[in-house]
Write an enzyme that holds these catalytic residues in place. Structure first.
Site, mmCIF file in Angstrom:
data_model
loop_
_atom_site.group_PDB
_atom_site.id
_atom_site.type_symbol
_atom_site.label_atom_id
_atom_site.label_comp_id
_atom_site.label_asym_id
_atom_site.label_seq_id
_atom_site.Cartn_x
_atom_site.Cartn_y
_atom_site.Cartn_z
ATOM 1 N N GLN A 1 33.380 8.703 34.589
ATOM 2 C CA GLN A 1 32.749 8.310 35.855
ATOM 3 C C GLN A 1 32.104 6.924 35.783
ATOM 4 O O GLN A 1 31.411 6.527 36.723
ATOM 5 C CB GLN A 1 31.679 9.335 36.273
ATOM 6 C CG GLN A 1 32.227 10.727 36.551
ATOM 7 C CD GLN A 1 33.088 10.798 37.814
ATOM 8 O OE1 GLN A 1 33.039 9.928 38.680
ATOM 9 N NE2 GLN A 1 33.880 11.851 37.922
ATOM 10 N N HIS B 1 30.359 17.633 31.746
ATOM 11 C CA HIS B 1 31.559 18.224 32.343
ATOM 12 C C HIS B 1 32.113 19.245 31.349
ATOM 13 O O HIS B 1 31.977 19.065 30.134
ATOM 14 C CB HIS B 1 32.561 17.085 32.565
ATOM 15 C CG HIS B 1 33.793 17.429 33.334
ATOM 16 N ND1 HIS B 1 34.841 18.120 32.777
ATOM 17 C CD2 HIS B 1 34.153 17.155 34.612
ATOM 18 C CE1 HIS B 1 35.808 18.247 33.687
ATOM 19 N NE2 HIS B 1 35.408 17.676 34.811
ATOM 20 N N ASP C 1 31.614 9.702 27.286
ATOM 21 C CA ASP C 1 32.563 10.147 28.308
ATOM 22 C C ASP C 1 32.447 9.171 29.480
ATOM 23 O O ASP C 1 31.476 9.194 30.237
ATOM 24 C CB ASP C 1 32.210 11.584 28.722
ATOM 25 C CG ASP C 1 33.086 12.100 29.864
ATOM 26 O OD1 ASP C 1 33.819 11.292 30.473
ATOM 27 O OD2 ASP C 1 33.015 13.305 30.152
ATOM 28 N N LYS D 1 41.093 8.305 37.777
ATOM 29 C CA LYS D 1 39.795 8.067 38.424
ATOM 30 C C LYS D 1 39.478 6.578 38.526
ATOM 31 O O LYS D 1 38.471 6.199 39.094
ATOM 32 C CB LYS D 1 38.685 8.786 37.662
ATOM 33 C CG LYS D 1 38.769 10.302 37.794
ATOM 34 C CD LYS D 1 37.645 11.019 37.081
ATOM 35 C CE LYS D 1 37.819 12.525 37.232
ATOM 36 N NZ LYS D 1 36.824 13.281 36.457
ATOM 37 N N CYS E 1 33.099 21.474 37.755
ATOM 38 C CA CYS E 1 33.310 21.623 36.309
ATOM 39 C C CYS E 1 32.026 21.428 35.515
ATOM 40 O O CYS E 1 32.052 20.920 34.384
ATOM 41 C CB CYS E 1 34.393 20.671 35.781
ATOM 42 S SG CYS E 1 36.025 21.018 36.424
HETATM 43 C C1 PLP Z 1 36.821 14.174 35.579
HETATM 44 C C2 PLP Z 1 35.916 14.201 34.400
HETATM 45 C C3 PLP Z 1 36.348 14.665 33.167
HETATM 46 C C4 PLP Z 1 37.728 15.221 32.954
HETATM 47 O O1 PLP Z 1 38.721 14.317 33.304
HETATM 48 P P1 PLP Z 1 40.253 14.784 33.391
HETATM 49 O O2 PLP Z 1 40.919 13.663 34.104
HETATM 50 O O3 PLP Z 1 40.270 16.071 34.150
HETATM 51 O O4 PLP Z 1 40.727 14.953 31.983
HETATM 52 C C5 PLP Z 1 35.454 14.633 32.125
HETATM 53 N N1 PLP Z 1 34.211 14.173 32.273
HETATM 54 C C6 PLP Z 1 33.757 13.713 33.447
HETATM 55 C C7 PLP Z 1 32.360 13.188 33.557
HETATM 56 C C8 PLP Z 1 34.595 13.722 34.560
HETATM 57 O O5 PLP Z 1 34.144 13.290 35.738
#
Ligand code: PLP
Length: 411
Positions: free
Chosen positions: A208, A128, A205, A231, A369
């Protein structure tokens, strides 16, 4: 948290907890398949937001009065709940941030200060933007180098190539646990073992993964794990950075201000201890407390059953979509979660998304993104349906029919 509290997985009962799912859009029952962008919120969270601002609103940590002390206790209880859920050793290792992006920027700045010319940061081709740009900024600042591990056409990391790029020069591997665009689940445990063997730290990260599987940071042995509340069924504007205590202890503060200090004079300031060292200013108090509620909700869900249900949904959708002429599923990793991204020859994803919207179906279209990833596939974007455990097979039937109808209108 005890397994005894787990209710048998029942989609109908779970849906009852989410008022947003019971509405009509353009006179059609809403089908919400944009969970990769943000999830809907259960009553437990909604009620807690209302209660906090109706009765409990007060600033925390410095208050002498009843309400302030109560808010402080609840905020810190939320931190502890998250610590227990993630299997972190100490609640000091749970830093409240604004979200995934903020957490990554914190690490890129603060941990990043220890990097210098000749050092490398290793990411993957499926990251991302928020797990790319902070590292580019860091590399520019500190004179280090960003390396990108490639993927194959199925959307899987090519481990032999990753191994070649990982070296003693690598100071940090920053990798997504699950790709938001492809659904690929990366072998983070293997990556972490390999990185640690060469002395590199690893940031996972988890934006997800936290909502799709049970995460235990101690078992995973990552150095940092980051995610966004919104999320994982909590409010926007708050998120978490988990970091190992010995690393966080050595890292300098990211921002200066109130709460992060222990003593301030004009000559010299000493910093507060963890986790407050990284939490300058009045935090998102309601957000923290309500994220705690989101985890309370998660604790009542049988996550293994939820994961099976979600994967079944994705497989069911993919098998039907795959038969459509000119439609290509983007992201066919062997190990993937409930994300179905596709592109259709000669049709712009935005047009499909617009027609689906008119039928009450919320999907995401565009680059999600992940522009470098779209460049790799040579497409402007995809249509992405991303499922949560509250979605159903009937919804997928309606969705697949709607895609078919939309394609026939656009061809
Ligand atoms: C949504 C997402 C982000 C960014 O999250 P924010 O809530 O916009 O800070 C980073 N990495 C992944 C894999 C995402 O899905």
């Amino acid at each position: 948290m005890s397994d005894l509290e787990l209710k048998p997985f029942n989609v109908r009962e779970i849906r009852e907890e989410f008022p947003a799912l019971r509405q009509q859009i353009y006179g059609k029952n809403l089908i919400y398949f944009d969970n990769g962008a943000t999830s809907q919120k259960p009553k437990l969270v909604l009620d807690a937001i209302n209660l906090f601002y109706s009765k409990e609103n007060a600033n925390i940590h410095r208050g002498v009065h009843y309400m302030s002390q109560k808010a402080t206790t609840e905020y810190e209880a939320a931190r502890q709940r998250i610590q227990r859920y993630l299997g972190a050793r100490k609640s000091e290792e749970i830093i409240f941030t604004k979200g995934t992006t903020d957490s990554i920027n914190l690490v890129a700045y603060s941990f990043g200060l220890s990097l210098s010319a000749g050092d490398e940061v290793l990411i993957s081709a499926m990251e991302h933007h928020s797990n790319i740009v902070p590292w580019q900024m860091l590399c520019e600042r500190q004179g280090c180098t960003l390396k990108v591990a490639p993927i194959n056409l199925r959307g899987e990391l090519i481990m032999e190539e990753f191994d070649k790029l990982l070296s003693k020069k690598t100071k940090l591997v920053a990798i997504t646990h699950i790709s938001n665009t492809l659904g690929t689940i990366n072998p983070v445990k293997e990556i972490i073992e390999k990185a640690h063997a060469l002395g590199s730290k690893v940031l996972v990260d988890g934006a997800q993964s936290i909502q799709h599987m049970h995460i235990n940071v101690k078992e995973m042995n990552c150095d940092f794990y980051v995610f966004s509340s919104h999320k994982v069924f909590g409010p926007t504007g708050i998120g978490v950075l988990y970091g190992k205590e010995e690393l966080l202890d050595r890292m300098p503060p990211y921002q200066g201000g109130g709460d992060m200090i222990s003593r301030v004079t004009f000559e010299r300031t000493t910093y507060n201890e963890l986790p407050f060292k990284f939490e300058a200013g009045t935090p998102h108090i309601a957000g923290g407390i309500c994220l705690g509620k989101a985890f309370e909700f998660l604790e009542s869900i049988d996550m293994a059953a939820a994961e099976r249900h979600e994967r079944e949904l994705a497989k069911y959708a993919e098998d039907m979509l795959d038969t459509f002429e000119g439609l290509q599923i983007i992201g066919e990793a062997k190990n993937k979660t409930s994300v179905v991204s596709f592109s259709v020859k000669g049709i712009h994803p935005f047009d499909i998304g617009t027609l689906l919207d008119k039928q009450g179906i919320a999907v995401r279209t565009g680059h999600h993104c992940t522009q470098p990833l779209m460049d790799f596939y040579g497409i402007p974007g995809t249509v992405r349906a991303s499922f949560a455990f509250y979605n159903t097979k009937q919804e997928i039937d309606t969705f697949v029919e709607a895609v078919e109808r939309s394609l026939s209108m656009l061809k």
